[in-house]
Enzyme design. Sequence first.
Site, PDB file in Angstrom:
ATOM      1  N   CYS A  96      40.992  41.083  33.665  1.00  0.00           N
ATOM      2  CA  CYS A  96      41.141  40.643  32.344  1.00  0.00           C
ATOM      3  C   CYS A  96      41.924  39.172  32.280  1.00  0.00           C
ATOM      4  O   CYS A  96      41.103  38.214  32.309  1.00  0.00           O
ATOM      5  CB  CYS A  96      42.052  41.467  31.641  1.00  0.00           C
ATOM      6  N   HIS A 213      39.947  46.920  32.821  1.00  0.00           N
ATOM      7  CA  HIS A 213      41.159  47.197  33.762  1.00  0.00           C
ATOM      8  C   HIS A 213      41.015  48.540  34.571  1.00  0.00           C
ATOM      9  O   HIS A 213      41.371  49.695  34.379  1.00  0.00           O
ATOM     10  CB  HIS A 213      42.337  47.467  32.673  1.00  0.00           C
ATOM     11  N   GLU A 215      43.023  49.136  36.985  1.00  0.00           N
ATOM     12  CA  GLU A 215      44.267  49.640  37.327  1.00  0.00           C
ATOM     13  C   GLU A 215      44.639  50.756  36.388  1.00  0.00           C
ATOM     14  O   GLU A 215      45.873  51.300  36.711  1.00  0.00           O
ATOM     15  CB  GLU A 215      45.315  48.518  37.561  1.00  0.00           C
TER      16      GLU A 215
END
Length: 249
Positions: A96, A213, A215
């Site tokens: 990002c 994202h 994660e």
Amino acid sequence: MSKPRVVIIRAPGINCEEETRRAWQLAGADSEIVHLNRLIEQPACLDGYDILTLPGGFSFGDDIAAGRILAIRMMNSLADRLRAFVERDGLILGICNGFQSLVKAGLLNANDIGDRCTLTVNANGCFVCRWVTVKSPSDRCRFLEKDRAYFLPIAHAEGRFVVTDPATFDRSRVALRYVEGTTRIGGTNPNGSFEDIAALTDSTGRILGIMPHPERFIDPIQHPFRTAANAIPKPDGLALFRTAVEQFR
């Protein structure tokens, strides 16, 4: 065999470093969060790592443009070290805001691509936060599996990928495209990106810049449609980190 070592850069405004550190740990790597100032003061410490990660957030408040100040600081102080890092088979991941920084640092649109590109304000002019499906068109990138679809969350206001000259754009650098998935929320392309591009890699395949994202989907309980009666497959975000770790085994 020893675990690969990951350095995760911290800077003012970055806010996803802890989740990213956890993702790398679950994938089988040793990860450490290091402030950008320390790397600038001691560039040689990069030699002790195998993977460098720029996590998401709003580095330096996204002043001027998202990721630009972080990109300027890195390239003014660490340009040679970063290039050497990749040349010795190190991997770089920008998520990002980290993707925005990689592009604006020239690490994903270097001179050999032959065009200019950037990430700018979403076509709808709004911050977008939802889940998307993206797919890898090739096995060029060391972080991704060819033809695999990844269901991942996004959260950005400046995620629209644009190029100045579509005729000269090197499409072999496309790492992920937004596609229609089996689980669909909203339109396929969430920000108006050129040719549905969600991620880029460099000529070596060792650098990945990605808008979603990964994660944020490293455990099945993070899936938006998980219920007690609905078994969720292995998290697609964690798969990305594990693919990278496998490069060092």
